[in-house]
Write an enzyme that holds these catalytic residues in place. Structure first.
Site, PDB file in Angstrom:
ATOM      1  N   ASP A 197      27.335  68.353 -29.038  1.00 41.96           N
ATOM      2  CA  ASP A 197      26.788  67.547 -30.137  1.00 41.96           C
ATOM      3  C   ASP A 197      27.033  68.278 -31.468  1.00 41.96           C
ATOM      4  O   ASP A 197      26.102  68.688 -32.156  1.00 41.96           O
ATOM      5  CB  ASP A 197      25.292  67.332 -29.902  1.00 41.96           C
ATOM      6  CG  ASP A 197      24.656  66.372 -30.897  1.00 41.96           C
ATOM      7  OD1 ASP A 197      25.394  65.618 -31.574  1.00 41.96           O
ATOM      8  OD2 ASP A 197      23.414  66.390 -30.998  1.00 41.96           O
TER       9      ASP A 197
ATOM     10  N   CYS B  59      16.009  63.252 -31.300  1.00 36.16           N
ATOM     11  CA  CYS B  59      16.976  62.646 -32.222  1.00 36.16           C
ATOM     12  C   CYS B  59      16.305  62.438 -33.584  1.00 36.16           C
ATOM     13  O   CYS B  59      15.891  63.398 -34.221  1.00 36.16           O
ATOM     14  CB  CYS B  59      17.513  61.357 -31.619  1.00 36.16           C
ATOM     15  SG  CYS B  59      18.855  60.588 -32.554  1.00 36.16           S
TER      16      CYS B  59
ATOM     17  N   HIS C 298      24.562  64.999 -27.191  1.00 34.47           N
ATOM     18  CA  HIS C 298      23.379  64.498 -27.886  1.00 34.47           C
ATOM     19  C   HIS C 298      22.578  63.648 -26.891  1.00 34.47           C
ATOM     20  O   HIS C 298      23.142  62.987 -26.027  1.00 34.47           O
ATOM     21  CB  HIS C 298      23.825  63.634 -29.071  1.00 34.47           C
ATOM     22  CG  HIS C 298      22.717  63.178 -29.952  1.00 34.47           C
ATOM     23  ND1 HIS C 298      22.131  63.991 -30.890  1.00 34.47           N
ATOM     24  CD2 HIS C 298      22.078  61.987 -30.026  1.00 34.47           C
ATOM     25  CE1 HIS C 298      21.185  63.316 -31.521  1.00 34.47           C
ATOM     26  NE2 HIS C 298      21.135  62.104 -31.007  1.00 34.47           N
TER      27      HIS C 298
END
Length: 272
Positions: free
Chosen positions: A210, A163, A241
């Site tokens: 995502d 991330c 995600h």
């Protein structure tokens, strides 16, 4: 399998940093290094466990605490406050995580004090995305520290991030020409004008669901190809995600298993 895991502090100029380090107890010689770069949640239990997994694969694995200021975290970023935010988000579908209106509607259902604490920490965490350059400086200092650290001296260093950490892994590749390789898990990708500094192979893993992140992949892949640089990637259909984080409701075991095997293969190649 016996690990030697500990927190290490070091200084760079007038600043003090801390990082979690993990290695096999009986690996006596300096080891190739994997820098494990945190998600927005910090060096939490998931990141520390993941760092240990890389150590068990035979590397010196290190996870810098990007939220520590002179060795200490501010109150809003203490682990218990961050866990409150994670627990709240885990009650919501992944599609709501980045929808401010839907997220706030759910937040309003909580008791006032809890709502205020979560909102305050959430704003501090996500406001930190404006401090990416500051986090990058910590990673650069960590890389330099590893050049002379007794357990990594003379060895190659690569990075992986998740991330926010995925974006930072790519950013580190752009500013540190000695980096041997960079892995990006569902992180924002650099713009075309930021690619020139990348000297190492880059590997990326993304979730098909995502869209906010994965939509960046084709353009980045084309720009890397035009620049004569190495970028390979996987997009996992049906994965959200944070599909690699087994503590989150977004975890996708098939995608995570495949990505883990390919990450280890990549590090075996670039850190040889």
């Amino acid at each position: 399998m016996s690990l030697r895991a500990e927190w290490v502090q070091f200084r760079d100029g007038d600043k003090k940093y801390q990082l979690y380090t993990s290695r096999l107890e009986n690996a006596k010689t300096p080891l190739p290094v994997v820098i494990v770069i945190q998600e927005i949640w910090g060096t939490d239990a998931h990141i520390l466990e993941l760092t240990d997994r890389f150590a068990k694969a035979g590397y010196l694995a290190v996870a810098p605490d990007l939220y520590a200021e002179d060795g200490q975290r501010p109150a809003e970023l203490k682990e218990d406050r961050i866990e409150q935010v994670k627990d709240f988000l885990n009650t919501l579908p992944p599609t709501v995580w980045h929808d401010p209106n839907a997220r706030y509607a759910e937040l309003k259902k909580l008791p006032e004090r809890k709502r205020e604490d979560i909102q305050s920490t959430f704003e501090t965490l996500f406001g930190g995305l404006a401090r990416m350059d500051q986090y990058l400086e910590i990673l650069k200092a960590t890389f330099q520290f590893l050049q002379n650290y007794e357990y990594s001296r003379g060895q190659k260093v690569a990075s992986t991030g998740y991330c926010m950490g995925g974006a930072l892994s790519a950013m580190l590749a752009g500013v540190e020409p000695r980096l041997a390789g960079a892995v990006v898990y569902y992180g924002n990708l650099p713009q075309k004008e930021q690619l020139q500094g990348i000297q190492c192979p880059v590997l990326g893993f993304f979730g098909g669901l995502d869209e906010r992140i994965t939509s960046q992949v084709p353009g980045f892949a084309e720009a890397m190809k035009e620049a004569g640089k190495s970028f390979t990637y996987e997009i996992y259909e049906g994965a959200h995600h944070a599909f690699f984080n087994d503590t989150r409701t977004s975890y996708h075991v098939d995608a995570a298993r495949d990505a883990w095997a390919k990450t280890l293969r990549f590090f075996k190649e670039v850190l040889a």
